[in-house]
Scaffold this motif. Structure first.
Motif, mmCIF file in Angstrom:
data_model
loop_
_atom_site.group_PDB
_atom_site.id
_atom_site.type_symbol
_atom_site.label_atom_id
_atom_site.label_comp_id
_atom_site.label_asym_id
_atom_site.label_seq_id
_atom_site.Cartn_x
_atom_site.Cartn_y
_atom_site.Cartn_z
ATOM 1 N N VAL B 324 0.832 -1.203 0.000
ATOM 2 C CA VAL B 324 0.000 0.000 0.000
ATOM 3 C C VAL B 324 0.869 1.257 0.000
ATOM 4 O O VAL B 324 0.474 2.308 -0.473
ATOM 5 N N PHE B 325 2.084 1.132 0.519
ATOM 6 C CA PHE B 325 2.956 2.311 0.595
ATOM 7 C C PHE B 325 3.668 2.563 -0.734
ATOM 8 O O PHE B 325 4.238 3.607 -0.958
ATOM 9 N N PHE B 333 -3.518 12.147 0.204
ATOM 10 C CA PHE B 333 -4.279 12.736 1.309
ATOM 11 C C PHE B 333 -3.354 13.162 2.441
ATOM 12 O O PHE B 333 -3.546 14.209 3.062
ATOM 13 N N ASN C 122 -5.887 9.020 5.350
ATOM 14 C CA ASN C 122 -4.749 8.371 4.713
ATOM 15 C C ASN C 122 -4.147 7.287 5.617
ATOM 16 O O ASN C 122 -3.795 6.200 5.162
ATOM 17 N N LEU C 125 -6.179 4.304 5.313
ATOM 18 C CA LEU C 125 -5.887 3.595 4.062
ATOM 19 C C LEU C 125 -4.651 2.719 4.230
ATOM 20 O O LEU C 125 -4.639 1.539 3.859
ATOM 21 N N PHE C 126 -3.589 3.291 4.810
ATOM 22 C CA PHE C 126 -2.370 2.517 5.049
ATOM 23 C C PHE C 126 -2.658 1.317 5.957
ATOM 24 O O PHE C 126 -2.215 0.211 5.718
ATOM 25 N N GLY C 129 -4.115 -1.504 4.429
ATOM 26 C CA GLY C 129 -3.245 -2.178 3.473
ATOM 27 C C GLY C 129 -2.194 -3.045 4.132
ATOM 28 O O GLY C 129 -1.402 -3.692 3.454
ATOM 29 N N LEU C 130 -2.166 -3.035 5.464
ATOM 30 C CA LEU C 130 -1.174 -3.861 6.159
ATOM 31 C C LEU C 130 -1.504 -5.335 5.945
ATOM 32 O O LEU C 130 -2.674 -5.712 5.948
#
Lengths: 355, 375, 321
Positions: B324-325, B333, C122, C125-126, C129-130
């Motif tokens: 995701v990073f 954002f 944000n 979101l991160f 995604g982990l």
């Protein structure tokens, strides 16, 4: 006494305060206060802190609605009456909301009938039959989707416009336009605006430039701008601030801000000027200038009512004085009468030097 | 500080400075396509259109938030109203089928009317209550556009929409005496949008320096003093609100035409309203030049600078889809939020905090003053 | 048309149940607004992060597999830990983002809050995604995550068709929210901190002159508001079944609407507003169409504000002259 030549004791009453009572919950700020201010007078309202003087000003200028009593200006109360205009507005709002609500809740059906039902791709659109289909669909609406929203809309529109009428009966802007201007105890200038802009805002009710004139810069805009700006400069000169026309109000020293507030109030060409502690925070020299200024204001033909703690000012310039204590009027008279009134001395004056 | 300086001098230099900024921006904007062409196409012209649209939207919002001091969180709704009225008035699946110009002009009164309908009953509310009303209106408009599928085609959107046309003699390359804007030649669009932006700037300045603008600002500075001076509060706010709505709807009509589609209703959601608000605040509230700079910074960074960086990163294989990073878009954002927080902390008055020149009759009376009284 | 009483009552039960969650989150808005007049834009997103925190905790401790009394114990742990997490996060944000701006104009504060909200979104979101097993394998970062039903929706009343059903979950919601609201009311009315909070809300300058450490009081308000949001986020997640990084906007919007409807700054107002909005939503879902529910809720809000400009229980603001 009056420099206008008219003798204030026979001049007509300009402001007639009749039995004003102001109650906030359990707190009674004013109780049955009555007095009359004659044209051309300088009239003072005095009393200890918390006597209800500023509340009285706020009741007069429409910021508060008196719990009881009337304020008559030139013999009549200033308010929007319940008449043709209010009724017409309520009807327009009711019918408009009613129609809007019916159309909104049936939008899909109406559109399908009027537009989709009549439009053939690439053909010219038969507007008249579209309108007929629209009306026919409206007529055939069921009770729940037709009559109910129609009545609901009518009710909402009418009641909302009545509520607005009631809340807007006696507003500060209406009273200001009728000819009562004021200043504030804790100076309330438009801090980020220039001096001249502050004065021009005060002049607003006398200006006639409309939205379109300004947007398109029609000749009328330039004509009025020239006149208004000359008038504003004259007023700034009148209060000795002519050299600071384009400074921001917030950059003025305190005493100057008080004078600017007076200029701004005068810009609306009022008949009556209410000054709320104009000398507060001024040094002796400024106070003397202020007294001169207030007399000059009166000599322009503006009647002055002031709240003031500074006895030198009050006794020096007032024609008549009313004394409040705990929200009630305890005395009224000319400076000499007040100075010798036992109750006033006891309540208030005794603590201060007499000017 | 200003109190110590000779005021008229200081003011006039301010005024000249601001006009200079505007002229500089205008010259730069006029020259950009030429530069772009000379340098073999940097791809700047197309994103600039978005900057112009957002600048127009920001200028509308600036009237309500910057001049009048009311928090407005639903400006995107009025843009959407402009988009959809333009679409319904022009697209050939509807019977009206007006041309580009009449439809674009009609978005102005339609937007103003919508603003009037919402503002009329609600502008008496205190600031924060008004904020939620505008926010709620934004949601209502989006939902209505999505749900009234018969009328708005729901999430499909309406397309195609007509491009602008200009009269052009057939001898010069027009078809039947008209030139129709093409999607693949951005330059005419660019100049048309620039022209509209200039018109909106002029309209804003004209209003700002008039009785109307002063009344707005007096409401912002002190609404109680303002009404005590005879300024009717609701009416004054209503004019500001309807003007902003009209400008936003106009921006919407223009946008729809350039996309040739309405897109889906969620394109005009709360994010757009917030973006417009940020443009106004980042540039400097109540400052017209500030709004222009704000639009350039916010949209420019988003649509141009970040995209360039991202594509460069992709070329260097710095991005990945595994985590995701890894995708730079996932950081947007965070960057945006951090920028806002830091900006408010260290530069709360915006990028152009310099006091706007508030021209009133008098200061500008240099231009109408009798001869011989030179300033 | 015959009125189906059972159906109506069921809608009311569902509405009150959801309304209590909204009310809990709304209190966070109203408390912060009451004390520093800031619409804390990031509050909804704070709750979103709280939900992710709770889900991560479930994964880490394996709470999802617990049953019986252990499950109840697990819920208590979740509630307390998430409340602590959200409260502390809110406190930290106040310390670093809002406190330096105490004297700044309101709009500056609001924009900061919007910025914080973006940062939170944000982070959510991160977080999503982990690569964690609780989030489900192969789910994209933005995809909604399943939240285990650690409190089952077993009926304790009714449950047969044609009966009004009340589930364990409804009981949990009431059991969490009601004591919290009563506790908060007691705190504000009867403790020294509560008195200090009311004093700061009235007049921060005067309060600080009286020796009240206003920054501490405001910080405490942020902590309490955030903690209530944390409680709210856990029961929201359990009740909802899925969470995602965008849930903050929706949940926050509902709660904010509730706070404004009740009169922003008023605690009983937030509760009343939350319950009313919850009931209105579920009636609209049940009798109209769910897709029109937000439109209806906002229309009702606007109408109520037209007639009662300070909300249902809000105090009419006296203009200070």
């Amino acid at each position: 006494m009056s420099a206008m030549g008219a003798n204030p004791s026979t001049a007509p009453v300009l402001l007639d305060v009749r039995g004003i009572t102001m109650r906030f919950g359990g707190l009674v700020a004013n109780e049955n206060v009555s007095f009359g201010v004659r044209e051309g007078e300088i009239f003072a309202v005095i009393g200890p802190n918390g006597a209800g003087k500023t509340t009285l000003f706020n009741a007069i200028t429409g910021i508060y609605q008196p719990t009881a009593g009337d304020v008559l200006f030139q013999g009549a109360t200033i308010e929007r009456r319940f008449g043709g205009m209010a009724i017409a507005q309520a009807i327009i709002a009711g019918v408009g909301t009613s129609f809007g609500l019916v159309v909104a809740v049936n939008a899909t059906e109406l559109w399908a009938a009027a537009i989709d039902g009549n439009y053939e791709y690439g053909e010219p659109f038969p507007y008249s039959s579209a309108i007929l289909s629209f009306l026919a669909t409206m007529k055939d609406l069921s009770f729940g989707w037709g009559v109910v929203p129609a009545i609901l809309g009518l009710f909402i529109g009418i009641s909302a416009s009545l509520v607005f009428w009631r809340n807007g009966r006696r507003t500060p802007d209406l009273i200001a336009r009728a000819g009562i201007a004021r200043t504030f105890q804790n100076i309330r200038l438009f801090q980020e605006l220039d001096l001249i802009e502050n004065v021009l805002v005060g002049m607003d009710s006398r200006l006639h430039t409309r939205f379109w004139h300004a947007l398109l810069r029609l000749p009328r805009y330039f004509r009025e701008r020239r006149i208004a700006s000359a008038k504003a400069r004259e007023l700034l000169a009148f209060v000795d601030l002519a050299d600071k026309v384009h400074q921001k109000a917030k950059n003025l020293p305190y005493g100057h801000q008080r004078r600017l507030e007076i200029a701004r109030a005068l810009a609306s060409e009022p008949k009556l000027l209410l000054l709320d502690e104009p000398a507060a925070g001024m040094n002796p020299a400024e106070t003397v200038d202020l007294m001169r200024l207030i007399r000059k204001v009166r000599d322009r033909g503006v009647t002055v009512v002031l709240i003031e703690h500074h006895m030198r000012v009050v006794m020096g310039i007032s024609d008549r004085i009313v004394v409040l204590q705990y929200g009630k009027k305890i005395a009224e008279g000319n400076p000499d009468e007040i100075k010798s009134d036992e109750r006033c001395i006891e309540a208030y004056l005794g603590k201060e030097e007499l000017g | 500080m200003d109190a110590l300086r000779p005021s008229s001098h200081c003011r006039r230099s301010h005024a000249r400075g601001s006009t200079r900024v505007d002229l500089l921006l205008l010259v730069a904007a006029l020259a950009l396509p030429v530069v772009d062409w000379l340098s073999g196409g940097l791809g700047l012209i197309d994103p600039m259109k978005a900057i112009f649209i957002y600048a127009i939207l920001g200028l509308g919002l600036n009237i309500v938030t910057g001049f009048t001091g009311l928090l407005h969180l639903g400006v995107a709704a009025f843009m959407a109203i402009g988009v959809y009225s333009f679409a319904i008035l022009t697209a050939d699946i509807y019977p009206f089928q007006l041309g580009f110009w009449p439809a674009l002009l009609l978005t102005i009164p339609i937007g103003a009317f919508a603003g009037f309908l919402l503002g009329g009953p609600t502008l008496g509310l205190r600031g924060d209550y008004l904020a939620i009303v505008t926010l709620g209106f934004g949601e209502i408009v989006q939902d209505v556009l999505r749900n009234l599928e018969t009328i708005t085609k729901g999430t499909q959107g309406i397309n195609p929409l007509p491009p602008p046309t200009l009269p052009l003699p057939t001898a010069w390359g027009g078809t039947n005496g008209w030139y129709e804007f093409q999607a693949d030649t951005p330059q005419p669009w660019y100049y048309l949008f620039l022209l509209f932006l200039v018109l909106v700037v002029v309209a804003n300045r004209n209003l700002e320096r008039s009785r109307i603008g002063r009344a707005w600002m007096s409401v912002r500075e002190d609404d109680l003093a303002s009404k005590s001076m005879g300024i009717p509060p609701v009416k004054t706010k209503l004019v500001a609100f309807a003007t902003a709505a009209a400008i936003a709807a106009f921006a919407g009509g223009l946008w729809a035409s350039s996309l040739s589609s309405t897109g889906e209703p969620s394109n005009y959601d709360f994010q757009v309203s917030i973006l417009a608000l940020c443009i106004v605040i980042v540039g400097g509230m109540g400052n017209i030049s500030g709004v222009l700079v704000g639009a350039m910074v916010m949209i420019g960074v988003n649509d141009i600078v970040l995209q360039k960086i991202f594509s460069w990163m992709a070329k260097q294989e710095l991005t990945s889809t595994g985590s995701v990073f890894g995708s730079p878009n996932n950081w947007k954002f965070l960057l945006f939020g951090l920028a806002l927080v830091l900006m408010m902390r260290f530069k709360p008055d915006g990028l152009i905090p310099a006091r706007k020149p508030r021209e009133t009759g008098s200061a500008r009376s240099a231009t109408v003053r009798p001869k011989g009284e030179a300033s | 048309m015959e009125l189906d009483v059972q159906y109506l009552l069921q809608q009311l039960v569902n509405g009150l149940s959801n309304g209590m969650i909204s009310a809990l989150i709304a209190i966070g808005y109203t408390m912060v607004y009451g004390i520093i007049e800031l619409i804390n834009w990031a509050h909804g997103d704070l709750c979103m992060l709280g939900a992710f925190f709770a889900l991560t905790l479930i994964g880490a401790l394996g709470i999802g597999a617990w049953s019986g009394p252990m499950a109840a114990f697990g819920v208590v742990i979740l509630l307390l830990a998430t409340a602590g997490f959200c409260g502390s996060l809110n406190l930290i944000v106040d310390r670093f983002a809002y406190r330096p701006l105490r004297r700044a104009p309101k709009l500056t504060l609001l924009v900061t809050a919007i910025g914080v909200s973006f940062i939170f979104v944000n982070l959510g979101l991160f977080w999503g995604g982990l690569p964690m097993t609780v989030f489900g394998e192969g789910n994209a970062a933005a995809a909604p995550k399943n939240f285990p039903a650690i409190v089952p929706a077993t009926p304790i009343l009714g449950g047969e068709p044609g009966q009004v059903t009340l589930t364990v979950r409804d009981l949990m919601i009431a059991g969490v929210t009601m004591p919290l609201m009563v506790g908060l009311w007691w705190l504000v009315r009867h403790t020294k901190l509560g008195k200090a909070m009311r004093a700061v809300a009235q007049n921060p300058t005067a309060a600080s002159l009286m020796g009240i450490n206003t920054d501490r009081v405001i910080g405490a308000t942020f902590f309490i508001g955030g903690a209530l949001g944390g409680f709210g986020s856990v029961i929201y997640a359990i009740n909802n079944g899925t969470i995602g990084f965008q849930l903050g906007y929706r949940a926050g919007m509902d709660a904010f609407t509730a706070a404004v409807l009740g009169g922003i700054g008023s605690l009983p107002g937030a509760v009343l507003g939350g319950l009313l909005i919850g009931v209105a939503r579920s009636l609209s879902d049940g009798y109209l169409e769910a897709r029109w529910t937000p439109t209806l809720v906002f229309t009702i809000l606007i109408l109520i504000l037209v007639f009662r400009p300070s909300g249902l229980l809000g105090l009419k603001s006296k203009e200070k002259v």
